[in-house]
Design a protein around this motif. Structure first.
Motif, PDB file in Angstrom:
ATOM      1  N   LEU A  12      38.101  56.486  25.827  1.00 58.66           N
ATOM      2  CA  LEU A  12      38.010  57.048  24.474  1.00 58.66           C
ATOM      3  C   LEU A  12      37.495  56.000  23.484  1.00 58.66           C
ATOM      4  O   LEU A  12      37.945  54.864  23.467  1.00 58.66           O
ATOM      5  N   ASN A  13      36.549  56.409  22.682  1.00 59.79           N
ATOM      6  CA  ASN A  13      36.120  55.565  21.563  1.00 59.79           C
ATOM      7  C   ASN A  13      37.038  55.882  20.398  1.00 59.79           C
ATOM      8  O   ASN A  13      37.134  57.043  20.001  1.00 59.79           O
ATOM      9  N   LEU A  69      21.668  65.331  26.045  1.00 65.49           N
ATOM     10  CA  LEU A  69      22.000  66.055  24.820  1.00 65.49           C
ATOM     11  C   LEU A  69      23.502  65.897  24.601  1.00 65.49           C
ATOM     12  O   LEU A  69      24.289  66.782  24.921  1.00 65.49           O
ATOM     13  N   VAL A  83      38.269  56.649  16.873  1.00 64.66           N
ATOM     14  CA  VAL A  83      37.683  57.144  15.634  1.00 64.66           C
ATOM     15  C   VAL A  83      38.710  56.873  14.541  1.00 64.66           C
ATOM     16  O   VAL A  83      39.878  57.236  14.684  1.00 64.66           O
ATOM     17  N   SER A 112      25.191  68.510  27.502  1.00 63.76           N
ATOM     18  CA  SER A 112      26.648  68.489  27.478  1.00 63.76           C
ATOM     19  C   SER A 112      27.177  69.569  26.538  1.00 63.76           C
ATOM     20  O   SER A 112      26.704  69.716  25.414  1.00 63.76           O
ATOM     21  N   PHE A 142      39.152  64.451  18.809  1.00 65.09           N
ATOM     22  CA  PHE A 142      38.840  63.038  19.050  1.00 65.09           C
ATOM     23  C   PHE A 142      37.444  62.670  18.575  1.00 65.09           C
ATOM     24  O   PHE A 142      37.001  61.544  18.755  1.00 65.09           O
ATOM     25  N   CYS A 143      36.709  63.622  18.004  1.00 67.18           N
ATOM     26  CA  CYS A 143      35.266  63.422  17.801  1.00 67.18           C
ATOM     27  C   CYS A 143      34.886  63.226  16.337  1.00 67.18           C
ATOM     28  O   CYS A 143      35.296  63.997  15.465  1.00 67.18           O
TER      29      CYS A 143
HETATM   30  N1  SAH Z   1      29.171  69.147  21.859  1.00 69.49           N
HETATM   31  C1  SAH Z   1      28.834  68.652  23.144  1.00 69.49           C
HETATM   32  C2  SAH Z   1      28.023  67.372  23.160  1.00 69.49           C
HETATM   33  C3  SAH Z   1      28.365  66.302  22.180  1.00 69.49           C
HETATM   34  S1  SAH Z   1      29.663  65.185  22.495  1.00 69.49           S
HETATM   35  C4  SAH Z   1      30.075  68.499  23.979  1.00 69.49           C
HETATM   36  O1  SAH Z   1      31.165  68.755  23.489  1.00 69.49           O
HETATM   37  O2  SAH Z   1      29.965  68.187  25.151  1.00 69.49           O
HETATM   38  C5  SAH Z   1      29.260  64.289  23.950  1.00 69.49           C
HETATM   39  C6  SAH Z   1      30.498  63.876  24.724  1.00 69.49           C
HETATM   40  O3  SAH Z   1      31.227  62.831  24.039  1.00 69.49           O
HETATM   41  C7  SAH Z   1      31.476  65.013  24.927  1.00 69.49           C
HETATM   42  O4  SAH Z   1      32.004  64.981  26.218  1.00 69.49           O
HETATM   43  C8  SAH Z   1      32.534  64.687  23.908  1.00 69.49           C
HETATM   44  O5  SAH Z   1      33.728  65.344  24.211  1.00 69.49           O
HETATM   45  C9  SAH Z   1      32.591  63.179  24.012  1.00 69.49           C
HETATM   46  N2  SAH Z   1      33.260  62.515  22.896  1.00 69.49           N
HETATM   47  C10 SAH Z   1      33.305  62.881  21.614  1.00 69.49           C
HETATM   48  N3  SAH Z   1      34.034  62.005  20.876  1.00 69.49           N
HETATM   49  C11 SAH Z   1      34.456  61.059  21.743  1.00 69.49           C
HETATM   50  C12 SAH Z   1      35.256  59.885  21.597  1.00 69.49           C
HETATM   51  N4  SAH Z   1      35.765  59.535  20.425  1.00 69.49           N
HETATM   52  N5  SAH Z   1      35.469  59.144  22.698  1.00 69.49           N
HETATM   53  C13 SAH Z   1      34.954  59.490  23.900  1.00 69.49           C
HETATM   54  N6  SAH Z   1      34.205  60.585  24.098  1.00 69.49           N
HETATM   55  C14 SAH Z   1      33.966  61.365  23.029  1.00 69.49           C
END
Ligand code: SAH
Length: 342
Positions: A289-290, A155, A292, A191, A118-119
């Motif tokens: 969820l954002n 972070l 992407v 995080s 999702f990232c």
């Molecule tokens: N790598 C670390 C920190 C970076 S991401 C981690 O995994 O925690 C920070 C947070 O945003 C994490 O909880 C990640 O899962 C979340 N995140 C990433 N993409 C996202 C999305 N599209 N929508 C909502 N949360 C998201």
């Protein structure tokens, strides 16, 4: 000769270095303070003898990212920075204004190798780790550029902080230093996607920061599907590491849970999550969820119902407020846009 990255050095290291140059010990404090106020050159350090400024400039460099893009939210004052680093790579930092203080969300790596479905940050893989100075600069220059005094750091930007462990620990010591920005550990959150060996290693340092674990699913089938890092370890072992972390540090862990339509938002998953967190002091943060662009995953429509179900089991739950909705304020998206443009 390669110039030393002096802003990545501790005050003690700067002191040892200056001693070799025959300087008195109080100079370390002067240099450290200048660096942590954002001085861009040794020439700005006007209380140092000119000769010393010259010999420092011959041996060391001072990092300073350039603002590549800056987006300001008209809705809530959130500012998102895309910084260009010395080697041309770009990273993101977000400034958020909460009533408890101004918070910066900073990156720890250029890209990410964890592959969460999702990232946006992981789409191009990991390019490199950031240095301690590049992490510190995000706080320093966000504060200087925006004029907003920073009191909290998360972070949670691009990268997996525990995959850049030594740098992150050094950054924490720098940003926490009384002669520097002096940001208290209790005002810092880290995080992680859940690297269990690194969670154990972090526990040994007994830091007073808040550890957030990106859980996103209570069952291995779902978690492994959306988070490849789970395939090697599994939820049970991850939560066992979280339990050890709590026992060692006394710090309650926060679990992040991005709500994805039809994937991790079923009632049975709320029930299983509650069961797995039983007896483990915890706090669940549900994140809408954002979306992407490159991913088919959609935001859940069951956030409130899921929250209620968890609360019914006695779990403490918050739902993350969305800030900067008009500027794509979640991390990874602006860098991605800049990378794919043209
Ligand atoms: N790598 C670390 C920190 C970076 S991401 C981690 O995994 O925690 C920070 C947070 O945003 C994490 O909880 C990640 O899962 C979340 N995140 C990433 N993409 C996202 C999305 N599209 N929508 C909502 N949360 C998201």
């Amino acid at each position: 000769m390669e110039l030393a990255d002096i802003k990545s050095m501790t005050k003690e290291e700067i002191g040892a270095w200056l001693k070799e140059l025959g300087e008195p010990s109080f100079r370390a404090g002067q240099v450290f303070t200048w660096l942590h106020r954002g001085a861009g050159s040794f020439d700005e350090m006007t209380d140092l003898p000119k000769k010393l400024r010259e010999s420092l400039a011959a041996k060391a460099r001072i990092t300073r990212p350039a603002v590549e893009r800056k987006q300001c939210s008209a809705l809530d004052g959130t500012i998102k920075y895309l910084w260009r680093l010395g080697d041309g790579n770009c990273i993101e930092t977000v400034l958020m204004r909460y009533h408890h203080g101004n918070t910066v969300c900073i990156s720890s790596q250029v890209g990410c190798r964890m592959g969460c479905a999702f990232c946006a940050s992981t789409l191009g893989g990991k390019v490199r780790d950031l240095t301690p100075s590049e992490m510190l600069d995000q706080v320093l220059f966000t504060q200087l550029d925006s004029g907003a005094p920073i009191s909290n750091i998360v972070l949670m930007g691009i990268g997996e902080p525990l995959d850049n462990f030594d740098t992150v620990l050094r950054f924490l010591a720098l940003v926490n230093h009384p002669d520097g920005l002096n940001i208290g550990m209790r005002h810092i959150s880290l995080s992680t996607c859940g690297l269990t060996d690194k969670i154990d290693k972090l526990a040994e340092h007994q830091l007073q920061l808040t550890l957030s674990v990106s859980l996103h699913a209570p069952d291995d089938e779902t978690r492994s599907r959306i988070m490849p890092v789970n395939r090697a370890v599994g939820v049970e072992k991850l939560l066992a590491a979280c339990r050890r972390y709590f026992e060692r540090t006394g710090r309650r862990i926060s679990y992040e849970y991005a709500m994805i339509d039809g994937v991790n938002d079923h009632d049975w998953q709320a029930d299983l999550l509650a069961e797995r967190l039983k007896g483990l002091p915890s706090h669940v943060n549900l994140i809408p969820l954002n979306e992407v662009k490159e991913s088919p995953l959609k935001p859940s429509r069951r956030v409130a119902a899921f929250q209620k179900r968890l609360e019914g089991h006695g779990i403490t739950v918050t739902v993350r407020r969305k800030l900067g909705g008009d500027i794509d304020a979640s991390c990874g998206q602006l860098r991605r846009k800049a990378m794919t443009a043209g």
